[in-house]
Scaffold this motif. Structure first.
Motif, mmCIF file in Angstrom:
data_model
loop_
_atom_site.group_PDB
_atom_site.id
_atom_site.type_symbol
_atom_site.label_atom_id
_atom_site.label_comp_id
_atom_site.label_asym_id
_atom_site.label_seq_id
_atom_site.Cartn_x
_atom_site.Cartn_y
_atom_site.Cartn_z
ATOM 1 N N SER A 169 0.830 -1.211 0.000
ATOM 2 C CA SER A 169 0.000 0.000 0.000
ATOM 3 C C SER A 169 0.858 1.252 0.000
ATOM 4 O O SER A 169 0.554 2.239 -0.684
ATOM 5 C CB SER A 169 -0.924 -0.001 1.221
ATOM 6 O OG SER A 169 -1.846 -1.060 1.157
ATOM 7 N N GLN A 170 1.934 1.216 0.754
ATOM 8 C CA GLN A 170 2.813 2.369 0.838
ATOM 9 C C GLN A 170 3.494 2.645 -0.505
ATOM 10 O O GLN A 170 3.587 3.793 -0.955
ATOM 11 C CB GLN A 170 3.865 2.144 1.930
ATOM 12 C CG GLN A 170 4.599 3.392 2.342
ATOM 13 C CD GLN A 170 5.419 3.162 3.615
ATOM 14 O OE1 GLN A 170 5.402 2.074 4.197
ATOM 15 N NE2 GLN A 170 6.128 4.183 4.046
ATOM 16 N N GLY A 171 3.948 1.585 -1.161
ATOM 17 C CA GLY A 171 4.571 1.751 -2.464
ATOM 18 C C GLY A 171 3.598 2.293 -3.495
ATOM 19 O O GLY A 171 3.954 3.153 -4.315
ATOM 20 N N THR A 172 2.369 1.803 -3.469
ATOM 21 C CA THR A 172 1.347 2.295 -4.405
ATOM 22 C C THR A 172 1.076 3.774 -4.169
ATOM 23 O O THR A 172 1.010 4.567 -5.125
ATOM 24 C CB THR A 172 0.049 1.490 -4.242
ATOM 25 O OG1 THR A 172 0.318 0.102 -4.480
ATOM 26 C CG2 THR A 172 -1.028 1.978 -5.194
ATOM 27 N N ARG A 173 0.926 4.140 -2.916
ATOM 28 C CA ARG A 173 0.643 5.543 -2.593
ATOM 29 C C ARG A 173 1.791 6.454 -3.031
ATOM 30 O O ARG A 173 1.577 7.512 -3.634
ATOM 31 C CB ARG A 173 0.403 5.682 -1.089
ATOM 32 C CG ARG A 173 0.037 7.096 -0.655
ATOM 33 C CD ARG A 173 -0.376 7.135 0.796
ATOM 34 N NE ARG A 173 0.684 6.719 1.707
ATOM 35 C CZ ARG A 173 0.727 5.560 2.344
ATOM 36 N NH1 ARG A 173 -0.231 4.658 2.172
ATOM 37 N NH2 ARG A 173 1.723 5.276 3.165
ATOM 38 N N GLU A 174 3.019 6.039 -2.759
ATOM 39 C CA GLU A 174 4.163 6.883 -3.110
ATOM 40 C C GLU A 174 4.424 6.899 -4.617
ATOM 41 O O GLU A 174 4.941 7.892 -5.143
ATOM 42 C CB GLU A 174 5.401 6.442 -2.333
ATOM 43 C CG GLU A 174 5.266 6.705 -0.842
ATOM 44 C CD GLU A 174 6.561 6.523 -0.061
ATOM 45 O OE1 GLU A 174 7.656 6.692 -0.641
ATOM 46 O OE2 GLU A 174 6.467 6.210 1.148
ATOM 47 N N GLY A 175 4.044 5.837 -5.306
ATOM 48 C CA GLY A 175 4.129 5.868 -6.762
ATOM 49 C C GLY A 175 3.214 6.935 -7.339
ATOM 50 O O GLY A 175 3.588 7.674 -8.259
ATOM 51 N N GLY A 176 2.008 7.040 -6.790
ATOM 52 C CA GLY A 176 1.094 8.095 -7.210
ATOM 53 C C GLY A 176 1.631 9.471 -6.861
ATOM 54 O O GLY A 176 1.506 10.423 -7.652
ATOM 55 N N ASP A 177 2.234 9.590 -5.676
ATOM 56 C CA ASP A 177 2.844 10.868 -5.286
ATOM 57 C C ASP A 177 3.924 11.282 -6.286
ATOM 58 O O ASP A 177 4.034 12.460 -6.648
ATOM 59 C CB ASP A 177 3.466 10.759 -3.898
ATOM 60 C CG ASP A 177 2.445 10.577 -2.781
ATOM 61 O OD1 ASP A 177 1.247 10.854 -3.013
ATOM 62 O OD2 ASP A 177 2.846 10.160 -1.676
ATOM 63 N N ALA A 178 4.720 10.310 -6.712
ATOM 64 C CA ALA A 178 5.810 10.605 -7.639
ATOM 65 C C ALA A 178 5.283 11.119 -8.968
ATOM 66 O O ALA A 178 5.792 12.108 -9.524
ATOM 67 C CB ALA A 178 6.665 9.353 -7.859
ATOM 68 N N VAL A 179 4.255 10.485 -9.491
ATOM 69 C CA VAL A 179 3.694 10.913 -10.779
ATOM 70 C C VAL A 179 3.084 12.306 -10.665
ATOM 71 O O VAL A 179 3.276 13.155 -11.543
ATOM 72 C CB VAL A 179 2.662 9.891 -11.279
ATOM 73 C CG1 VAL A 179 1.872 10.449 -12.459
ATOM 74 C CG2 VAL A 179 3.365 8.598 -11.676
ATOM 75 N N ARG A 180 2.371 12.557 -9.582
ATOM 76 C CA ARG A 180 1.764 13.883 -9.415
ATOM 77 C C ARG A 180 2.838 14.971 -9.307
ATOM 78 O O ARG A 180 2.705 16.056 -9.894
ATOM 79 C CB ARG A 180 0.857 13.889 -8.187
ATOM 80 C CG ARG A 180 -0.482 13.187 -8.427
ATOM 81 C CD ARG A 180 -1.410 13.337 -7.249
ATOM 82 N NE ARG A 180 -0.965 12.557 -6.100
ATOM 83 C CZ ARG A 180 -1.265 11.279 -5.901
ATOM 84 N NH1 ARG A 180 -1.996 10.621 -6.800
ATOM 85 N NH2 ARG A 180 -0.834 10.645 -4.833
#
Length: 337
Positions: A169-180
Motif C-alpha cells: 500500500s505504501q509503495g502504491t501511494r508513493e508511486g502516485g505521489d511521484a507521478v503527481r
C-alpha cells in the motif's frame, strides 16, 4: 546517494546503427528511434548506442529532428533516451549555473523532484519554469524520487523514513505521489521516474523482501499512470537483489537500472552483479564517482558523476498559438455603365 565499491574497467557499448544529427554547440546529438526494453531483455551484440566521455546522443521515436514528437492518437508518447555523461547534485542549481555548465562534458542532470526521504527537501530553484528553461538550454533530466527506504537502510539519516508494515500500500501511494509531483513540474508521460533506494544491510532477507514489495508496488503504480519506473541503488545491495529477482522471473521490476559503484571510471556494461544483457539496450546508468567538486564557467558544484544510456524526461513543448492571418476583402468591381 550512497554507493559501495568493487572494480570494473571503462567500457563503451558498440556503435549504434541509428541516424545521428549534429545539434547546436554544447547540445546533445540526436539519433534515430530506439525502443526501451524491459528488465529481462537481451539484445544482440552491437545493438547498443555508443557512449563516450566527450560526446552524447539523444534517441527519440518522435519527430525527424530528434525532438520528442507527438504520439499517434491513443498511443503513449515515445520515450526519449540519452547516452553520455550526467551529473546529479542534492539541490537543483540556479539557471545561471546550469547555463554556465553547458560548457561541461555533461549533458544530463539528476533532479530530486520528490519523496519524503530527500536529503535536500527544499528545492527553491526546482519549478515548472526551471524544468522548461534547462530543457530548452539542451539539458536532459533524470527525475529522482527519494521516498521510503529499506527498514535496514545503512544511512542513519534515512532510518526515519523506513518502509512500514504495509509495503504494498505504501509503495502504491508513493508511486502516485511521484507521478503527481513530476507532472506538476511539466515532466510528461512516458518519462522515467527513478526511485532512490539507498544502500541497506546485505543478507537481511526479511528487509530485502519488504523493500522488494514496496518497489514492485511503486513500479506498478508508476506504470499504470503512464510513466516508466526506474531504480537507483547500490550495486551490492538493491541492484544485486533486483538482478536476483530478474533471474527468478519476478514481475513488476524496474524498466531502467541506475547502479552506484564508485571506482572513478564508468563501467556501464561490465557491472559484475548484472548479467551483461540485463537492462539493455538503453536502460542503464552507472554512478561511478560521488561527492566530487567541479567548476565550469566560474561556477562550482559538488556532484556525483554518471555514465548513461537510458531514458530521460520528456518535457513537452506547448503548442504554439495559432496566428490569425486577415483575409483581404474581395476587390470592389465598379458597375458597368
Amino acid at each position: 546517494m550512497v554507493a559501495l565499491a568493487a572494480t570494473v574497467l571503462l567500457d563503451a557499448p558498440p556503435p549504434a546503427t541509428t541516424r545521428t544529427e549534429r545539434p547546436p554547440a554544447a547540445v546533445p546529438v540526436a539519433a534515430g528511434p530506439a525502443p526501451v526494453t524491459g528488465p529481462g531483455s537481451a539484445t544482440a551484440p552491437g545493438s547498443a548506442t555508443t557512449t563516450r566521455s566527450a560526446t552524447a546522443s539523444v534517441t527519440t521515436a518522435g519527430s525527424p529532428d530528434g525532438t520528442p514528437g507527438a504520439a499517434a492518437p491513443g498511443a503513449p508518447a515515445a520515450p526519449v533516451h540519452f547516452a553520455g555523461k550526467a551529473f546529479d547534485t542534492c539541490e537543483a542549481p540556479s539557471l545561471a549555473v546550469m547555463r554556465a555548465w553547458r560548457g561541461s562534458p555533461y549533458g544530463a542532470v539528476g533532479i530530486y523532484f520528490g519523496g519524503r526521504g530527500r536529503g535536500c527537501p527544499v528545492q527553491k530553484e526546482l519549478t515548472r519554469a526551471w524544468v522548461a528553461s534547462v530543457h530548452a538550454m539542451g539539458w536532459r533530466l533524470l527525475p529522482l524520487f527519494v521516498g521510503s527506504q529499506a527498514p535496514c537502510v545503512d544511512s542513519l539519516a534515512k532510518r526515519p523514513f523506513a518502509i512500514g508494515a504495509d509495503p504494498t500500500s505504501q509503495g502504491t501511494r508513493e508511486g502516485g505521489d511521484a507521478v503527481r509531483a513530476a507532472s506538476a513540474l511539466g515532466i510528461g508521460a512516458s518519462s522515467p521516474l527513478y526511485l532512490d533506494i539507498e544502500a541497506y544491510r546485505r543478507g537481511d532477507t526479511a528487509c530485502a523482501a519488504t523493500t522488494l514489495s514496496f518497489v514492485r508496488a511503486w513500479n506498478r503504480e508508476v506504470r499504470r499512470l503512464g510513466y516508466l519506473p526506474g531504480f537507483y541503488s547500490s550495486a551490492d545491495t538493491g541492484v544485486r537483489d533486483m538482478e536476483a529477482q530478474r533471474r527468478a522471473g519476478t514481475k513488476d521490476l524496474p524498466d531502467v537500472m541506475w547502479f552506484a559503484r564508485w571506482r572513478g571510471q564508468p563501467a556501464l556494461l561490465t557491472e559484475s552483479v548484472l548479467h551483461p544483457q540485463a537492462w539493455t539496450p538503453h536502460a542503464r546508468i552507472h554512478q561511478y564517482a560521488g561527492n566530487v567538486t567541479e567548476t565550469y564557467g566560474g561556477r562550482t558544484l559538488a556532484i556525483d558523476r554518471n555514465a548513461m544510456d537510458a531514458p530521460v524526461a520528456r518535457v513537452p513543448v506547448p503548442a504554439r498559438s495559432a496566428v490569425r492571418v486577415p483575409v483581404p476583402p474581395p476587390p470592389v468591381v465598379p458597375p458597368r455603365p
